[in-house]
Enzyme design. Sequence first.
Site, mmCIF file in Angstrom:
data_model
loop_
_atom_site.group_PDB
_atom_site.id
_atom_site.type_symbol
_atom_site.label_atom_id
_atom_site.label_comp_id
_atom_site.label_asym_id
_atom_site.label_seq_id
_atom_site.Cartn_x
_atom_site.Cartn_y
_atom_site.Cartn_z
ATOM 1 N N SER A 249 13.085 -42.759 79.333
ATOM 2 C CA SER A 249 14.533 -42.881 79.532
ATOM 3 C C SER A 249 14.887 -44.362 79.569
ATOM 4 O O SER A 249 14.021 -45.211 79.824
ATOM 5 C CB SER A 249 14.886 -42.225 80.868
ATOM 6 O OG SER A 249 16.159 -42.624 81.308
ATOM 7 N N TYR B 97 13.310 -41.195 90.134
ATOM 8 C CA TYR B 97 13.370 -40.935 88.682
ATOM 9 C C TYR B 97 12.942 -42.196 87.928
ATOM 10 O O TYR B 97 12.097 -42.149 87.030
ATOM 11 C CB TYR B 97 14.792 -40.507 88.318
ATOM 12 C CG TYR B 97 14.992 -40.087 86.876
ATOM 13 C CD1 TYR B 97 14.483 -38.888 86.404
ATOM 14 C CD2 TYR B 97 15.713 -40.878 85.987
ATOM 15 C CE1 TYR B 97 14.678 -38.497 85.076
ATOM 16 C CE2 TYR B 97 15.924 -40.500 84.674
ATOM 17 C CZ TYR B 97 15.402 -39.302 84.220
ATOM 18 O OH TYR B 97 15.603 -38.919 82.913
HETATM 19 N N1 NAP Z 1 19.695 -35.782 79.245
HETATM 20 C C1 NAP Z 1 19.637 -37.090 79.391
HETATM 21 O O1 NAP Z 1 20.655 -37.777 79.550
HETATM 22 C C2 NAP Z 1 18.287 -37.776 79.324
HETATM 23 C C3 NAP Z 1 18.284 -39.167 79.155
HETATM 24 C C4 NAP Z 1 17.061 -39.825 79.099
HETATM 25 C C5 NAP Z 1 15.876 -39.111 79.197
HETATM 26 N N2 NAP Z 1 15.913 -37.750 79.369
HETATM 27 C C6 NAP Z 1 14.634 -37.052 79.514
HETATM 28 O O2 NAP Z 1 14.542 -36.033 78.542
HETATM 29 C C7 NAP Z 1 13.658 -35.002 79.015
HETATM 30 C C8 NAP Z 1 14.286 -33.645 78.781
HETATM 31 O O3 NAP Z 1 15.455 -33.556 79.590
HETATM 32 P P1 NAP Z 1 16.779 -32.784 79.151
HETATM 33 O O4 NAP Z 1 17.863 -33.765 79.153
HETATM 34 O O5 NAP Z 1 16.528 -31.970 77.953
HETATM 35 O O6 NAP Z 1 16.987 -31.895 80.460
HETATM 36 P P2 NAP Z 1 17.063 -30.309 80.709
HETATM 37 O O7 NAP Z 1 17.939 -29.693 79.694
HETATM 38 O O8 NAP Z 1 17.390 -30.158 82.149
HETATM 39 O O9 NAP Z 1 15.549 -29.853 80.448
HETATM 40 C C9 NAP Z 1 14.523 -30.203 81.340
HETATM 41 C C10 NAP Z 1 13.317 -29.364 81.029
HETATM 42 O O10 NAP Z 1 12.265 -29.687 81.969
HETATM 43 C C11 NAP Z 1 11.793 -28.479 82.556
HETATM 44 N N3 NAP Z 1 11.350 -28.641 83.935
HETATM 45 C C12 NAP Z 1 12.006 -29.224 84.965
HETATM 46 N N4 NAP Z 1 11.306 -29.066 86.096
HETATM 47 C C13 NAP Z 1 10.184 -28.379 85.781
HETATM 48 C C14 NAP Z 1 9.073 -27.900 86.508
HETATM 49 N N5 NAP Z 1 8.956 -28.094 87.836
HETATM 50 N N6 NAP Z 1 8.101 -27.219 85.848
HETATM 51 C C15 NAP Z 1 8.202 -26.996 84.519
HETATM 52 N N7 NAP Z 1 9.228 -27.413 83.764
HETATM 53 C C16 NAP Z 1 10.211 -28.103 84.401
HETATM 54 C C17 NAP Z 1 12.994 -27.558 82.538
HETATM 55 O O11 NAP Z 1 12.550 -26.222 82.665
HETATM 56 P P3 NAP Z 1 13.474 -25.100 83.432
HETATM 57 O O12 NAP Z 1 14.894 -25.466 83.131
HETATM 58 O O13 NAP Z 1 13.007 -23.843 82.777
HETATM 59 O O14 NAP Z 1 13.156 -25.234 84.858
HETATM 60 C C18 NAP Z 1 13.607 -27.872 81.183
HETATM 61 O O15 NAP Z 1 12.947 -27.154 80.167
HETATM 62 C C19 NAP Z 1 13.391 -35.326 80.492
HETATM 63 O O16 NAP Z 1 12.132 -35.927 80.622
HETATM 64 C C20 NAP Z 1 14.489 -36.322 80.832
HETATM 65 O O17 NAP Z 1 14.103 -37.186 81.875
HETATM 66 C C21 NAP Z 1 17.089 -37.063 79.420
#
Ligand code: NAP
Length: 265
Positions: free
Chosen positions: A143, A156
């Site tokens: 991130s 985080y």
């Molecule tokens: N969205 C942003 O603005 C952003 C920006 C920079 C980086 N990122 C990074 O991108 C990645 C994906 O995030 P996203 O934005 O796509 O978020 P998201 O839609 O909330 O997806 C997060 C994923 O991680 C899984 N997860 C969370 N806790 C877990 C646990 N305890 N065990 C197993 N799986 C778990 C969730 O599974 P469940 O929902 O099934 O629990 C979901 O599939 C993350 O690493 C995040 O830090 C996101």
Amino acid sequence: MPTPRWNDHRVLITGASSGIGAAIAQQLAGAGATLMLTGRNEPRLTAVAQSCDSPNGRVTALAGDLTDPAFRTRLAEETRRTLGGIDLLVNNAGISMNASFETLDPDVLRIICEVNFFAAVDLTRLLLDALTESSGRILVMSSLTGLVGTPTRTAYSASKHALHGFFNALRVELRRSGVGVTLVCPGYVETPIRTRALLGDGAIQGRDHAEGHRMLSADRVAAASLNAAWRRRRLLLLGRETRLARILSLLAPGLLEMILDRATR
Ligand SMILES: NC(=O)c1ccc[n+]([C@@H]2O[C@H](COP(=O)([O-])OP(=O)(O)OC[C@H]3O[C@@H](n4cnc5c(N)ncnc54)[C@H](OP(=O)(O)O)[C@@H]3O)[C@@H](O)[C@H]2O)c1
């Protein structure tokens, strides 16, 4: 757009039940890859698996909680058994937060570090011989917060910075094996991550604190990340604010801190 290059590749994707992970799964399936998907929420994970239309690959889903080391071991074993090896490990699962450090329960800090950092390290360790055998690739979803310490995101930020330290070191260790290690740093992406973010006491925030902010789409982040992994790039910065924050952190860190402080007040 899906690319045919991933045809026949065997891929494990964490965090595949939602957002960026789901988009990566759909794009790789479209390109003919064989997938093992994981996430906690079984109905959502199954729906993503069903939406993955792979012309000649197979898609398997295994739901579980990545804070549980026994589940990580089972997931690695199932990946080997089902895929017969691995060409790409996508360490994407993540959980965010919104709390000042003084209100942050130490257990919440540990949960965030378990999902964002230790699970990625553990799965990499458990599958390293298979990745070496295939001269494969590791894609790590970091991130902007992995480059710049961000207020109200202490745990985080720490977990994402740790990914850089670990995977940059590992890349050098793996130099001769041919395994590629790519870190991706997006800015704001349109996914439910902020709505699901934890507050200091571990409660779910239930709202998007960045609503109205300009955001990247999950599809765009997925496509750019896969392209960077394919080319075995070391680091991919996505979004204008990420590039600007990176430059300011090197050239004008005081100014950057002032901007971050104002943005969260
Ligand atoms: N969205 C942003 O603005 C952003 C920006 C920079 C980086 N990122 C990074 O991108 C990645 C994906 O995030 P996203 O934005 O796509 O978020 P998201 O839609 O909330 O997806 C997060 C994923 O991680 C899984 N997860 C969370 N806790 C877990 C646990 N305890 N065990 C197993 N799986 C778990 C969730 O599974 P469940 O929902 O099934 O629990 C979901 O599939 C993350 O690493 C995040 O830090 C996101």
